[in-house]
Design a protein around this motif. Sequence first.
Motif, PDB file in Angstrom:
ATOM      1  N   ASN A   8       5.069   8.342   2.815  1.00 31.86           N
ATOM      2  CA  ASN A   8       5.874   9.436   2.243  1.00 31.86           C
ATOM      3  C   ASN A   8       6.272   9.143   0.800  1.00 31.86           C
ATOM      4  O   ASN A   8       7.359   9.530   0.348  1.00 31.86           O
ATOM      5  N   THR A   9       5.399   8.454   0.083  1.00 29.63           N
ATOM      6  CA  THR A   9       5.710   8.058  -1.291  1.00 29.63           C
ATOM      7  C   THR A   9       4.509   8.313  -2.190  1.00 29.63           C
ATOM      8  O   THR A   9       3.469   7.654  -2.053  1.00 29.63           O
ATOM      9  N   GLU A  10       4.634   9.285  -3.073  1.00 24.23           N
ATOM     10  CA  GLU A  10       3.566   9.604  -4.013  1.00 24.23           C
ATOM     11  C   GLU A  10       3.825   8.882  -5.331  1.00 24.23           C
ATOM     12  O   GLU A  10       4.830   9.147  -5.996  1.00 24.23           O
ATOM     13  N   VAL A  11       2.922   7.972  -5.668  1.00 28.07           N
ATOM     14  CA  VAL A  11       3.061   7.223  -6.911  1.00 28.07           C
ATOM     15  C   VAL A  11       2.886   8.180  -8.090  1.00 28.07           C
ATOM     16  O   VAL A  11       1.943   8.976  -8.131  1.00 28.07           O
ATOM     17  N   GLY A  12       3.797   8.081  -9.032  1.00 25.83           N
ATOM     18  CA  GLY A  12       3.828   9.001 -10.166  1.00 25.83           C
ATOM     19  C   GLY A  12       4.908  10.045 -10.023  1.00 25.83           C
ATOM     20  O   GLY A  12       5.323  10.663 -11.012  1.00 25.83           O
ATOM     21  N   LYS A  13       5.411  10.221  -8.781  1.00 23.82           N
ATOM     22  CA  LYS A  13       6.498  11.173  -8.538  1.00 23.82           C
ATOM     23  C   LYS A  13       7.655  10.475  -7.836  1.00 23.82           C
ATOM     24  O   LYS A  13       8.722  10.298  -8.395  1.00 23.82           O
ATOM     25  N   ASP A  14       7.423  10.063  -6.581  1.00 29.37           N
ATOM     26  CA  ASP A  14       8.479   9.386  -5.829  1.00 29.37           C
ATOM     27  C   ASP A  14       8.659   7.938  -6.290  1.00 29.37           C
ATOM     28  O   ASP A  14       9.743   7.360  -6.144  1.00 29.37           O
ATOM     29  N   LEU A  35      -1.531  11.536 -11.683  1.00 28.02           N
ATOM     30  CA  LEU A  35      -1.333  10.093 -11.816  1.00 28.02           C
ATOM     31  C   LEU A  35      -2.277   9.507 -12.862  1.00 28.02           C
ATOM     32  O   LEU A  35      -1.889   8.615 -13.633  1.00 28.02           O
ATOM     33  N   ILE A  36      -3.495  10.006 -12.893  1.00 29.93           N
ATOM     34  CA  ILE A  36      -4.477   9.529 -13.869  1.00 29.93           C
ATOM     35  C   ILE A  36      -3.972   9.743 -15.291  1.00 29.93           C
ATOM     36  O   ILE A  36      -4.055   8.857 -16.144  1.00 29.93           O
ATOM     37  N   VAL A  78       0.857  -1.193   0.000  1.00 29.82           N
ATOM     38  CA  VAL A  78       0.000   0.000   0.000  1.00 29.82           C
ATOM     39  C   VAL A  78       0.890   1.239   0.000  1.00 29.82           C
ATOM     40  O   VAL A  78       1.754   1.394   0.871  1.00 29.82           O
ATOM     41  N   PHE A  79       0.680   2.121  -0.965  1.00 29.33           N
ATOM     42  CA  PHE A  79       1.444   3.356  -1.070  1.00 29.33           C
ATOM     43  C   PHE A  79       0.612   4.520  -0.526  1.00 29.33           C
ATOM     44  O   PHE A  79      -0.555   4.693  -0.888  1.00 29.33           O
ATOM     45  N   GLU A  80       1.217   5.320   0.332  1.00 29.57           N
ATOM     46  CA  GLU A  80       0.570   6.493   0.914  1.00 29.57           C
ATOM     47  C   GLU A  80       1.510   7.684   0.792  1.00 29.57           C
ATOM     48  O   GLU A  80       2.681   7.612   1.196  1.00 29.57           O
ATOM     49  N   LYS A  81       1.005   8.786   0.225  1.00 30.74           N
ATOM     50  CA  LYS A  81       1.878   9.940  -0.002  1.00 30.74           C
ATOM     51  C   LYS A  81       2.191  10.723   1.269  1.00 30.74           C
ATOM     52  O   LYS A  81       3.194  11.451   1.324  1.00 30.74           O
ATOM     53  N   HIS A  82       1.362  10.584   2.289  1.00 29.11           N
ATOM     54  CA  HIS A  82       1.621  11.289   3.550  1.00 29.11           C
ATOM     55  C   HIS A  82       2.454  10.421   4.493  1.00 29.11           C
ATOM     56  O   HIS A  82       2.768   9.273   4.192  1.00 29.11           O
TER      57      HIS A  82
END
Length: 495
Positions: free
Chosen positions: A222-228, A429-430, A180-184
């Motif tokens: 702390n991982t934003e999919v599409g950036k990090d 991301l979309i 599970v990826f969570e940007k916060h």
Amino acid sequence: MGKATGFMEYSRQTLKERHPGERTKDWDDYTLPLSEQEVRNQGARCMDCGVPTCQSGMEINGSTTGCPVYHLIPEWNDLVYQGQWKEALKREHQMNNFPEFTGFACPAPCEGACVLGINEPPVAIRTVERSIIEKGFQEGWVIPEPPEHRTGKRVAVVGSGPAGLASAAQLNKAGHLVTVFEKHDRVGGLLTYGIPEMKLPYSVVERRVKILEEEGIDFVTNTEVGKDYTVEQLRENFDAVILCGGAAVHRDVQVEGRALKGVHYAMEFLHSNTKSLLDSNHGDGEYISAAGKNVIVIGGGDTGTDCLATSVRHNCKSLTQFDIYDKKGAMRDEVGNPWPQYPVIHRVEYGQKEAEETFGTDPRAYAVMTKRFVGDENGHIKEVHTVNVKLRYDEEGNKIREEIPGSEKAWPADLVLLAIGFSGPEQDLIKAMELETNQNSTVKAEYGDYKTNVEGVFAAGDMRRGQSLIVWAINEGREAARECDRYLMGATQLP
């Protein structure tokens, strides 16, 4: 049912509340539990109604009625009445992975559809639901249950709100390896940073996340999919993806002075408050403070109420909440809002109670439309100018709000919080994943199927349906996991 006459013998009783004058001095849960016997009495009020509309999640005229996860409500009400708490907990978990989340923060459309509610106060379903799961944790009945076998398939879930957590829990049960990826910096999405601590304590989210981790789910924060973490990495490292990001694009008010300092989105205010509270008990000062300020909240919904409660705890100077609608009646309109629709009635929620206790009056101003923001010489908000409106409908049924001459008013303001909802998910991301979208910018994926136009990519929750309830997010997360499992294995045993 075990107590056929219970609804005639016992009055409705919900969770007790701490006194508003005391609870606003801290950030602890504002409610108090009922005794075991009191909860059993509430379970006894559940009727042998034949057709339990409470557990049949539907949308009628754009409003949810009944429970979207199809909770086995009559069954666990009866078991609670009989004192069979552990069996009641099994029934709760059968249809809802996280009854504590809905028990704390769901508006309970199940109660609006309760058959008893046709002519009596409905069964206190949410109170019983929350009491069952809390007893389950207290007794040590809620324990990690990792799968016996692993399939070797890897699934990425993007977003750790209720939809993402539900998807992850179900896929893990099926034996897949779930990340599970969570940007916060903390897991939970809206549950953690969108709902204040006194309404849904982070400890409630954290204890469930720990169980999910012990069951084998990997959480990457702390991982934003599409950036990090790139889309290419996502495709390379996983066999399937479920997108469960929230509807994070705020609705705005397009009026003069919108760019003034001191005008913030409600979620900026709530997020920064909770993060600072959890990080340092507000010692770092990294939050938007309402202390000593004239605060105006624009928006009459639950998020606006959360802003009220937070502002009171900051010791604001004054507090006003604008509602674009007229004040509702105490009873439902039997013609325009008949049972089993969710009752559209006047409610006094916890934040309004606290504001009234603090300032002596209900903070709401009804049928008010914002016309402009006025600033001082430093570019900071100092006034909000409004006008009262009346609602009418044109021949096509469209809403038209007519301004009432002479109702203009200027309100002193040092902090304005916009709590008027969200227009859809963020698009970066979309677009990066080349996903098709609907007219309202949500990801195009049919309900019940959840497949996007990209092979192996599914979408659920607010990202697919737009801003909605926690319970709908859990429903979609569970169902998307089922379809993802079917895609990976050719068949599925997930519900």
